[in-house]
Structure formats: structure tokens, C-alpha cells
Design an enzyme around this catalytic site. Sequence first.
Site, mmCIF file in Angstrom:
data_model
loop_
_atom_site.group_PDB
_atom_site.id
_atom_site.type_symbol
_atom_site.label_atom_id
_atom_site.label_comp_id
_atom_site.label_asym_id
_atom_site.label_seq_id
_atom_site.Cartn_x
_atom_site.Cartn_y
_atom_site.Cartn_z
ATOM 1 C CB SER B 223 -0.916 0.015 1.225
ATOM 2 O OG SER B 223 -1.887 -0.988 1.124
ATOM 3 C CG ASP B 487 -4.182 0.178 -1.894
ATOM 4 O OD1 ASP B 487 -5.103 -0.657 -1.937
ATOM 5 O OD2 ASP B 487 -3.587 0.486 -0.848
#
Lengths: 681, 681
Positions: B223, B487
Site C-alpha cells: 500500500s 491500491d
Amino acid sequence: MGRPSFAFAFAALLAAVEAQTYRRLGACPSLGCVLPPDQSDFLPGQDFDLRLEVHAPVNGSEAFNEGVPDEDFLVTITKEGGEAQNLADFFSIDEPEVEKWDFQWYEDLFAEDAGTPSVVNVASKIYRRLAIYEPGNYVIELSYYGDQKTTANWVVRPLATEKKAKNVILFIGDGMTTNMITAARLLGHHSINGKYQSLLQMDQFPVLGHQMTHSLDSFMTDSANSASALYSGHKSTVNALGVYVDSSPDPFDDPKVETIVEVLKRTWKSAWGAVSTAAISDATPIALTGHSRSRYQFGPLVDQALNSFTNYTWTNQGGPDVWFGGGAEQFYPGDESYKGKDYYAAFAEAGYDITLNRTSLLELGNSSRALGIFCQSHLPVWLDRNVFTENLEAFQNDPQGGDGPALDLPGLKDMTLKAIDILHKRGGDEGFFLMSEGASIDKQMHALDYDRALGDLLELDDTVRATVAHLKELGELENTLVLVTADHGHGFDVFGGVDTAYLSAGKTDREKRRAVGTYEKSGLSQYTVAPPEGVAYNTGPNFPLNWSPRYTLAQGFSANPDRRENYKVHKSPRRVVSNTPGFGSHEYFVDADDSPDGFVINGTLPVSDSSGVHSMTDVAVFAMGPCQETFGGVYGNIDLFYKMANCLGLGQPTDKAKEAPKYPAGVPAYPPPKGVHPLSP
Amino acid sequence: MGRPSFAFAFAALLAAVEAQTYRRLGACPSLGCVLPPDQSDFLPGQDFDLRLEVHAPVNGSEAFNEGVPDEDFLVTITKEGGEAQNLADFFSIDEPEVEKWDFQWYEDLFAEDAGTPSVVNVASKIYRRLAIYEPGNYVIELSYYGDQKTTANWVVRPLATEKKAKNVILFIGDGMTTNMITAARLLGHHSINGKYQSLLQMDQFPVLGHQMTHSLDSFMTDSANSASALYSGHKSTVNALGVYVDSSPDPFDDPKVETIVEVLKRTWKSAWGAVSTAAISDATPIALTGHSRSRYQFGPLVDQALNSFTNYTWTNQGGPDVWFGGGAEQFYPGDESYKGKDYYAAFAEAGYDITLNRTSLLELGNSSRALGIFCQSHLPVWLDRNVFTENLEAFQNDPQGGDGPALDLPGLKDMTLKAIDILHKRGGDEGFFLMSEGASIDKQMHALDYDRALGDLLELDDTVRATVAHLKELGELENTLVLVTADHGHGFDVFGGVDTAYLSAGKTDREKRRAVGTYEKSGLSQYTVAPPEGVAYNTGPNFPLNWSPRYTLAQGFSANPDRRENYKVHKSPRRVVSNTPGFGSHEYFVDADDSPDGFVINGTLPVSDSSGVHSMTDVAVFAMGPCQETFGGVYGNIDLFYKMANCLGLGQPTDKAKEAPKYPAGVPAYPPPKGVHPLSP
């Protein structure tokens, strides 16, 4: 007829909700059933049958009225803002006779284990070949047992009389998810520092959508019922094609809905065709023409493709202009062809050119209708046809029924480009509809053979690329809506890289798992790096340079039978991950011969399952051409039908069928059902 | 400096390709490194640092030049069609000093097991705070060891001087895949006969795209590095934020790239903010301002958010106008705050209103900047905040550092709506940028707690719905580009239904598996059916009516540690699927207390892993508002930055930074790195 108390009926409904994994009858939560059911959509003028059933459960949690079904049920139809009318009056048809039968089902697994089925007696009517021409909202109300009612709200969508696309080509990657597209791109396309140097053709389509694939009566679907949703705008039940599933024993009497090729033929007389790497009688291609609750009625379904549905009066789609795929068993005369007949001969009599290998496929002219059946069963996959070609010798799949292998095999690209040439010629100004299916994406995912599945995904994309180029050459690119989508998913994803050398060297299953690298230890794809030993696959651009690098992808499934995994490409075809210990057993264990240097992963599926299963995920829709802008965002699988129909001008205010031949009623029925009646296990 | 033969260098390169799961340095396949590397894109005027490294491996398969790196390397830049220029001349800066260090890495798992690292000596230079204003193609050429060259091709994208959207709201569902969206929709929205009666808000966005999430040097991402790609248009390496990872030991000297809020502040002086259900120092929110190779430098990263990057001269983004989330550990004075300082006090001194609970959040005015930190660590998830509320008492997460629980907690919707009010007020005519993150979709998928993950996905969607309505009320809907994306993924999917009563009653693991129903036996969702016993969750529309029906979803993962599964909602928070047998062990086995009536599924991850991992799948982008049409189709995660920047008019031909304050150089450095240097294990 007894009059049950309200409380009694209410208790029965609650129980039905509880026992919902097993179902009495899909789309029929109460004791009265209307098919097409509540929430159905229709194209203006689309032909359909309407089935009503009243159920009287004899035993079990829903037992009612001592098992006597109400035969005096009433049904009305009301257009929004209008008055209720008797159904037969509304459609100006005769009132059909009441039919009666019974069926059995199990309320849950405990009941099945105990061998205590629930028996249901049924009274029913079916109204055949109806159509509604006026768009709007309609309510069907079935009244039974005096005070009980089942209501179905229908929407007849707006008219679409204008043709915006001359041609539609619908590519279906069977079982193809976004996760698989991501993995296939990584195998076939080189990236530098995270930036791809080339992309899939579907990546380059301007419009993207997602379709929701749920069945009518389950949140999961199979390829039959999802294909029917895509082709007819009506969801159905697992294994059903072009019908809503009723509870009667006959798999050919269920209420039908008209498909896109039937409406297209009736409305514009356009050409149409289907191409698949599966048997052509398999669910995805056969759903264009098939009307049966059972996708496994292969022989009759092939007959329906050639002769249209003949049990009852129905639209004649004229037979495909091109029909290319596998499944020779239904064509050469024998046990698996309809009534033992020679369907190669039947198609030839109907004026078809017949081709049984790639060489003659490429030599076909473009003027005649063409049937191409290249092998028994499904076509061997791209990986075996192009990389591990020695595997082809082991197949016994001669298209004329012999024991030898079919070696002169076309790929999806060969079949699709030839199909376009013929359809372009034969459709003329009225254009064409073509469905082209990459079938073994799904079939190999079922086998958990992800390399073969992803190879066939790359073949599909390569076919799409060649199709776009070919349409441009023909001057038809601007006239053609090209769609690439899927019918459902498999729970597949890539989660890292694997050092196969380390895995193979590990002494225990738990040691071997250390070979899996995640995050930064996943590394980069070695599939696009030329094999160091100089092996060349010569499979061209957009395919891997190396199918068996030391570092492979760590690939997994959300559901699987027991399996052993070494994350290496399987050089022999037909991966079998689990097997029974011997004859007569239905319990599957890890297969002794599969991936012997791998580690065991126990399954999450019932031990009676030997292969992977479908998953629920929405699937992507890539669109290019006329009407492309209508395919963005999120919608149901049935909406694909309405979007295509709208673009093809298939929503008509009058019965264009009158201008087109209708097949006569009264021809011989399909044979009585063989095998399992799905509602009476 | 020795002169290696070409053959020797070539052999070294081949070896580097072989040993690719472990990497000497990302984006550096040869012995000379240019960062930003080959294939980098830039916004015109975007600030960046440029790092050059020349490697001399001392030992291992790449051993070269007796471990002596070339310090006399040369670098040029050439604009397409122009002439090569010395880099320092091109940017009119002084030539930096050569730096030297060494680092270690393992070529593969066998080397790691044997404890035989490869040592690399490095000579390096870094050119700080550069920018290119003229769009076009550029080539950077690094020459070293006499005849070796490393080339980086860069693209400076077209100018974008016009602002088309006043505001941008970027929703990130961390780890949110299409598969999860499909499952969450089924939980929260009722369907009849396969047709949904309501939809997710994101389903109703007009434009859909897919973004590819690969890292710079691995096909998997985390992330941190994916957030930086979304915010800066530059891919990086796992754990890195706003920098390209070099091989030096200092986690704060790596070459930086400017982020969207830095460019926005410098260009338009707009307001900006971040909201997250994670600790606000967690990767996704902190990547807006953080520049470090290590996302785990939480304290310094919080300081960077308030004071901007201060080790070297860099853009001052002014501090967030709103900053709402968890992670109190970095705010109250103590071991985990930067230099032990009180950051509540530091923010208050900078003029921030400070709020530590929902009540005071809702009472905040809209004129002042606001910091809201509601608990230690991440916010408890929606399911615990709304359904199993008794769980909140068990947390020791008081936002002031006490041992008690934080009970007056906002949800994502509370935080986001308040953030919009403040940003709308403070941004004025220059508008705002807001990032709002549903963080625990990812965190709970790591824990394999799909119910909690999907609950937070529904909370995110509920927040998006409320945001659209609120923007309409404010008269800002037409001025605001709203994006919903993710993401990266987790390999999750639904594959059927489960009779939890039957599963629980089964006597063996293999018997229990029979409780899983696939295809038609999956049935329909019972999550939208009111619980029969009359339990009411009162969580409003668009959330399940029942979180623990008898028939649940069969949910699975492509990768997992050892786990036991009963497919029931976990009523206690923080699912722990696997555990070590005792202190000092790093080998995980199925946890004795998790799902005791379930069956064991052995893992596919290394036995040292205790939780699930990210997957590779492309993730969806839903777009609505100005520029929405640019978000269709398939593209890279970095393209999201360029699309947003284009819509916000951030590609400028002159240095607007001159009009905005730059933070002075020479302030004290961040503390030396704690813990692991990822390149020197």
C-alpha cells in the site's frame, strides 16, 4: 380444495426461506409460480412462453392442503395505468389445458442424508409463444387456493427500431475474470520498471463495464444459464438454456424465451454464426439456439441449432451461417447424435459446406453456409496446439469418430477470421452477429491448470487483435460493435512468485512452502525473458517466451478439491489434481501422479468434487464501436442483451415474425429425458 | 579501475536475470543505476531528485572489478531532437559530491539458507530538487567502467495549465477488488430473481476503468508504493513512500518525487486533507506527504505531514487542512512519537483544532484547520462499531495514550463529511483535494476476516453515497471529480453457500466440507432477510439485515496461512487464524481458538506467515464529475495521478513554486534509521 389458515401459510413461507440452499423451485418462493417470474424484463416483441404452477407439498415443512393442488387458479395481466385482463384474452389465445405432475426435492443436507424427500403435487398451465409489443410496466397476478396470490412485475423495455450497428461480434472468454486478464497480460507482455511495453488488445478498448452474473435462483451461475442471460435478457437456473425451469419431468417443455439470433433473424434476416474452442453443443455456443432445461441434451440441441425448436411453434432462426468448433460426437452417426443420425449429412443436405480440419477451413469459400467440426469433445488447448505439440498425438478425437488424433486443428483465430469472411459475405447489407468463445479458459480453470487457461486467454486476446485488424481491412470496423466479456468467474488470483527449484528441493510440505515469495520477493515475470538454454517456442508476439522458467507465478484458487501444487507448467495435458481410490468410490483425494514434487493443499469443496468451481465476481465488458458508450459502468448480465438489441434495432412495435418463416407446429417431440431430472434426484 | 571483458559483464547480467526473485536493487538490472529509472513519466514542473549509483559486487555471481566501484561515472541528458548535455549544466546546478557505501543481499533462498550474502560496494551521486518544464521525451545516459552504459528513457507529459475540476475527492478502498465489491453488494442489497432492488453507490458511477498495480521492481505491490504511484505518478518499491529506493543505509536520503498535494499547494494554494480508518501515519494516508523508503518510520512521517520534508530543501505542502484517523501513538508524547514530542501540541501550535472523539468532531467549526485522532492504532471496524459493539470495550486504544478503550468513535462517513465542510470553506475558490480511505477492507482481508472487510467496504460505499448527496447540498457536485478506487487486491472470491448447521454437525473435516454448496446449491443471500428471531441490527439501509444466517457465503482466498474455517461471522474482533506454538518460534500453525467447529485448510504461504497477502489483480476505478470520461478503459496506477493532475491543471510551464514558500534547507535530519535496512538483512 381445502382452505388453509393464513397462519399456516405464513409458517410454510418462513420454512421455505430457512431451507434456501436447496430450493423447491427457483423463482417460486411461494406455492404459486409465474414463469417468467417477478422482475423479468422483455424486449418489445420478444417471443416467450408463460408457465403457471400451483404447488401442493405432500410432506415436509411446507405440507399443504393434503397434497391437492388448486386446479382452478386464475391469472390476470395489468398494464400500468390500465385494467386487469384475463391472460388468454389479453393475448387473444385459447385457454390451455391444465397439466398435472409431481416432483421431489430435499429441504436440506440433513434431509438428503436421511433420504427423506419432500413430494410436491403440481397443477399447471402453459401459454405458448406470447409477445408484448408495447413498452411499459405490467403486473401478472396468479390467484390460487382462494386467498393466495403470486405477483410478477414485468418491464417491457423501450422500443429500439433503429439499427445503429450493422454487425455485432461478441467475444466470450468463458470464466474469464479481471484477475486472469491481469495474469495473462503479465505472461504475454513485457514490462520495464512496471510499465508495459505492449498491452492486450482488450486493454485498448475505449469503454469498460462490469456485469453481474447471478442466476435467477442462486447467486452463482453456470455457463448455460449465464449465456442465456447474455443472449435473451432473461436469467435462468443452472444448466438451463433459453427457458425458465419448470418442475415438470420433460426437459423440452419448459417456458422458452427468444434469443438474440432468433429475434435478429426474424427482424432483419441478418447472418449469424458461432465459433468456439469447446464442443459446439457446449453451453455457451448452444445457448444461442437451444431451449431446454438441460444443457446435457447435446444431440437434440444440435438438431435445434439446424432446424430450430420443433416441439412447439417457435421462431426459425434459419440455422447458423457459420458454426465452427469441436464436439464431433453429435455429428457422426452413433449413440451421441440425435436419434443416431448423421448430422454431417443433415447439414450438407441443408446446403452447408462441411470442413473437418484447418486446411480445408482456410480453403472454404465465403458464399455458402459452413459447418466446421474439428475434433471430438473440446479443441485441445492453445498450449498443446502450439507449445507441447507432442501431446496432440495422445488424443483420440478424430472428427469422423475414429480412434486416432485430430492433428490438423485450427485455433480460435483461424475459425473467427473465416467466420467473419463468410458472415460478411452472406449478411450483406443486413450485417451479422457472431459469438466467438474462448472456452477452455473456464475448462482449464476447472482443472486448476492455470497455464493452459491463461494460454487460451492470450489466444482469445490474439483473436480479438486479429479481428480488429481484419474488420479494418474489410472496411467494417466502424460498422461493428465488438464486445469482449465473460459469463462468470473462477476464484483465481496471483499472489507472488515461486522458486520452483527451491520448492522441488524442499524435504517436507512445510519446507516447500518457503519457496513462495510475496510482495517484493515476487520479483518480475520471467515468462517474457527468452529461455537461457535457447529453447524457442516460436509462438509469436503477445505470448510468453518461456513457459517454464525457474521462477513461476504463485497462483491460487478461492476453492479447490484436494490438490498438490508445484507451480510448474504441466507438460502433459488434462491435469487431474484429485482422484478416487478405486472403482465405485466417489470420494476424491490428491492424485498420486500430479505434481509429485509439490506440496499438498487440502480442499475447501465437498470431497465428492474433483475440480474447481465457478466464483461470483462481476466480470468485465470491453466495448468498441457503435453504441460503445452504452457499455460503461455496472449492470446485470441481462443488460448486455438489451444493449446489443438496442444497438441492432431489435425492439419492434409489430410482429416482424409475420414476414419471416415460422416453423410448423406438430413435428415429432424430442425423445423422453435421459438421466437425471434435476428436481427429482 | 579494472576493465572487464564484455563476455564477463554479459555473464554477470545473465546471472542477475536468473536470480530475480531476490533483487540486488530494484530498477537496476545492470551495475549502473539511474533513479528515476528507465520508463519514468513526469508532470511538467514536478520536483524530483535524481540518484546515480555504480555497483561493484565483491562476491557472488556478479562479482566485478574486485569490488571497486567506478567513481568517475558520467551522466548526460538529451531531449529528443536535441544534443546531449551534462546533467548539472542542463539543470544549472552544482555537481554533487560522490558518496560511498556498501550493502548486502541474497541472490536466492539457497544463499539465504546458507548465510552467504553478496556484498556490493557503491559509488553514488544525488542531484536534488530538479524539475523539467518542457514536455517531451528525454534520455538519461549513465556511463561507467569505461564502456558500460545505463540508459533511462523519460517522458515529460503534456502541459495541463487549465483547471477543469475545482475539487477532487479520491476514495481508496484499500485492497478492494471487484470480487469483494460483488460480495459486499450481495450482503447489503436485496435482489429478487437475480435483479437487485438497490445498488451500491459506486455501481451507479457513469465511468469505470481498471488500473494495473504492479510495483517498479515486482509484479506485486504494497500500500505504500501503490499509494505513491497514485499520488505522484511514479512507481516504487514495496514499503517506499514518495521516493525511489536507493541502496544507501539512510531511509530519508532516497531520491524523492513530488506528490499531488505538494504540486497542488505549490500551484494553486488549494486546501487538502486526508481521512482514514487506519492510523493516519499508515501508508495510504501518509504517502500524500511522506518521503522515505520505509513506511514504518511513523514518527518522522507524521512530522513530515505537519512540517513538510525538512532534510533537504523541498516543497512545503503547508500541512493538511484536515487530517482525521487513528494512530494516536505518534501524537501523544512517548516512544512512538517523533523525538518523543507531543504532536497534539505541535498541531495545536500550528493553529489546528484538535478533536479526539466523534462528539467533538461533529461540533468542529469549518474555518480552522483540524486534526482528529480518535484512537490508537487503526479504528475498530464498522462491524464492531455498529453490530458487535460490546467488542469496543476490549480495546486499549484511548487516543490520549491511556489503557482504556476509545468508545466515542466516528466512522468513515462522519470524518469524510466533516472534512468536506472544512475543505470547502478553507479552499474557497481554489477548491480542495481530499483522500478518504476505507483502510480495513485490506487489514481484515489480511486477517482472513471477510465479514469485517466487507462491512468496511459497505461503510466506504455508504460514505461515497453520503458524499455525493452532501456535495449536491453544497452546490459542488458539478465542480467535483469523485473517484473510487483501490491500491491493490487480495485473492478473495465467493464460490458458493454454506449450511453452517451442517458444517458444525459434521464429525470429521472431510464430512464438514459437504456443507459447502456450489452452483444452484449456493442458494440466495440470507443476509438481506431479517433474522427470524427478531434480532435487529439497526444499521440502516444498504447494510445486511442479518450477519449470521444459517446459510452463509463460502468465501475463499488464493493464498492463506494455515487456517480453520467454519464460514461463520467472527463475533470477537481481530481474527487470528494461525499462531506459533510458543515463544521464540516463527512457525505458524492453525490457531486452537479460531473457528473450533470448522475444518482445517492448510496454507499455501511460507509457514512463517501468519496472515493473508496481496494479490496481483487489476482494480476498478469508478469516476464521476469533471474529466470522468478520461477514466475509462485500462491503464497503470500512475496514470491516475496524471489524469487527476490534468483535471486540476497541475502541469505548468513555469516554476509556480517561486510564488509559494519553500521550506529552508539545513534543518536537523531525521534520526538515524531504526530496525531493518531492507537491503541489508
